[in-house]
Design a protein around this motif. Sequence first.
Motif, PDB file in Angstrom:
ATOM      1  N   GLN A 115      74.659 114.537   0.877  1.00 62.97           N
ATOM      2  CA  GLN A 115      75.884 113.853   0.451  1.00 62.97           C
ATOM      3  C   GLN A 115      76.126 114.021  -1.045  1.00 62.97           C
ATOM      4  O   GLN A 115      75.211 113.868  -1.838  1.00 62.97           O
ATOM      5  CB  GLN A 115      75.785 112.377   0.781  1.00 62.97           C
ATOM      6  N   GLY A 116      77.348 114.341  -1.405  1.00 65.24           N
ATOM      7  CA  GLY A 116      77.737 114.364  -2.807  1.00 65.24           C
ATOM      8  C   GLY A 116      77.198 115.536  -3.593  1.00 65.24           C
ATOM      9  O   GLY A 116      77.094 115.458  -4.817  1.00 65.24           O
TER      10      GLY A 116
ATOM     11  N   SER B  63      79.389 116.742  -6.361  1.00 66.35           N
ATOM     12  CA  SER B  63      79.871 115.687  -7.251  1.00 66.35           C
ATOM     13  C   SER B  63      78.794 115.293  -8.254  1.00 66.35           C
ATOM     14  O   SER B  63      77.707 114.864  -7.862  1.00 66.35           O
ATOM     15  CB  SER B  63      80.267 114.449  -6.436  1.00 66.35           C
TER      16      SER B  63
ATOM     17  N   TRP C 230      78.725 112.708  -9.950  1.00 64.56           N
ATOM     18  CA  TRP C 230      78.516 111.258  -9.852  1.00 64.56           C
ATOM     19  C   TRP C 230      77.322 110.951  -8.958  1.00 64.56           C
ATOM     20  O   TRP C 230      76.585 110.011  -9.196  1.00 64.56           O
ATOM     21  CB  TRP C 230      79.791 110.601  -9.297  1.00 64.56           C
ATOM     22  N   TYR C 231      77.112 111.777  -7.924  1.00 65.36           N
ATOM     23  CA  TYR C 231      76.011 111.540  -6.998  1.00 65.36           C
ATOM     24  C   TYR C 231      74.690 112.105  -7.514  1.00 65.36           C
ATOM     25  O   TYR C 231      73.660 111.442  -7.445  1.00 65.36           O
ATOM     26  CB  TYR C 231      76.320 112.179  -5.642  1.00 65.36           C
ATOM     27  N   VAL C 232      74.704 113.334  -7.972  1.00 72.82           N
ATOM     28  CA  VAL C 232      73.441 114.032  -8.273  1.00 72.82           C
ATOM     29  C   VAL C 232      73.330 114.426  -9.745  1.00 72.82           C
ATOM     30  O   VAL C 232      72.533 115.288 -10.104  1.00 72.82           O
ATOM     31  CB  VAL C 232      73.277 115.278  -7.375  1.00 72.82           C
TER      32      VAL C 232
ATOM     33  N   ASP D 299      77.928 120.003   1.453  1.00 71.56           N
ATOM     34  CA  ASP D 299      78.238 118.599   1.203  1.00 71.56           C
ATOM     35  C   ASP D 299      78.707 117.978   2.515  1.00 71.56           C
ATOM     36  O   ASP D 299      79.629 118.493   3.157  1.00 71.56           O
ATOM     37  CB  ASP D 299      79.328 118.503   0.138  1.00 71.56           C
TER      38      ASP D 299
ATOM     39  N   PRO E  70      70.957 111.152  -2.213  1.00 72.81           N
ATOM     40  CA  PRO E  70      71.221 110.729  -3.597  1.00 72.81           C
ATOM     41  C   PRO E  70      70.616 109.386  -3.963  1.00 72.81           C
ATOM     42  O   PRO E  70      70.524 109.068  -5.150  1.00 72.81           O
ATOM     43  CB  PRO E  70      72.756 110.695  -3.665  1.00 72.81           C
ATOM     44  N   ARG E  71      70.243 108.606  -2.983  1.00 70.95           N
ATOM     45  CA  ARG E  71      69.469 107.389  -3.228  1.00 70.95           C
ATOM     46  C   ARG E  71      68.328 107.341  -2.215  1.00 70.95           C
ATOM     47  O   ARG E  71      68.569 107.438  -1.010  1.00 70.95           O
ATOM     48  CB  ARG E  71      70.330 106.137  -3.077  1.00 70.95           C
TER      49      ARG E  71
ATOM     50  N   ASN F  17      67.592 105.783  -8.215  1.00 71.23           N
ATOM     51  CA  ASN F  17      68.788 105.536  -9.019  1.00 71.23           C
ATOM     52  C   ASN F  17      68.989 104.025  -9.124  1.00 71.23           C
ATOM     53  O   ASN F  17      69.777 103.430  -8.408  1.00 71.23           O
ATOM     54  CB  ASN F  17      70.002 106.199  -8.357  1.00 71.23           C
TER      55      ASN F  17
ATOM     56  N   HIS G 248      69.843  99.284  -3.816  1.00 72.55           N
ATOM     57  CA  HIS G 248      70.099 100.540  -4.518  1.00 72.55           C
ATOM     58  C   HIS G 248      69.097 100.791  -5.636  1.00 72.55           C
ATOM     59  O   HIS G 248      69.335 101.655  -6.481  1.00 72.55           O
ATOM     60  CB  HIS G 248      71.512 100.527  -5.132  1.00 72.55           C
TER      61      HIS G 248
END
Length: 328
Positions: free
Chosen positions: A29-30, A33, A35-37, A55, A82-83, A120, A129
């Motif tokens: 995912q992401g 982007s 913002w994600y990775v 993606d 990503p998390r 993260n 998170h």
Amino acid sequence: MAVKNYGEAIREAFEYLLDKYPNVFTIGQGLWSPWYVGNSMTELEVKFGKDRVIDTPVSEQATTGAALGSSLCGYRPIVIHPRVDFALLAVDQMVNQSAKWCHMLGGQSSAPVTFRCIINRGGEQGAQHSQSLYSWFAHIPGLRVITPYSPQDARDLLISSVLCDDPVMYIDDRWLYDLETDLPPIKEYDLASQGAKKIREGTDITLVGNSHGTHLCMEAAKQLESQNIQCEVIDLRILNPLRIEVLFDSLKRTRNLCVIDEDWRNCGMAGEIIASVIESCPMGTLLTSPLRLTLPDAPAPTSKSLEQIYYLKVEEICQKIKMLLDCV
């Protein structure tokens, strides 16, 4: 050598693997982007195509299952969560399937899939998170667990993980992404030959950490040096299998131990390290009881003021180390 930060070093590993090995692809995912990775995969889909940098919609179980299945068919996939918190939705494929595959088939087949999971936390993100979970995964036989601290290890251990025939949990930390260093040319090496590493010389106490915990060790060592306390620092790097002979050698000289673990105390990595030292080092090696510094056994708070109390800080680490050495 080129100066690169931790995130750029990870990107260099991806670029190397995708360029040199056509059976490597990434999925998750992401991935397109930042913002994600972060900056760890910037424009890789432009250079290598969206059929190799895939993606996906939000489905941790589906992406992990697809990666695991492809690893059984000759590919070397990297599935990216990503998390790390939400990788738990795919824990069956990780723990019950990939980690057991080689064992249950008598070594005749393996599942060379890499699970890249990102820590993260902070920033008032709350309990769901902000987890690390590396101790959790290190408990599983058959699943290698990597937690790099330095940008060079972030690059080189990722490459070694993907080229390893075993499933690997590769866990990187967003709090390290701005850490910079000179990176030498890439050299492939066998992951099975790697273990803990001494990254700072000292004579008074041995500090042990992994991932961002090692960063705290290094910062504490710098502060304590101004007070004539010389800290030796051991970076664990690989939590499963755990190879810490370099730590035993260090303790013969310093005879004092502090383990910094940015995970929870109960059944955590710090406790495992201390137990290994007690079992392996001769009686009388340590002059004082080992110091174990961890997160509290509580979910991460959401409020900024409580986060300041919850997470370990260098000043507090230094204070507790000085208290320990005052007892010598």
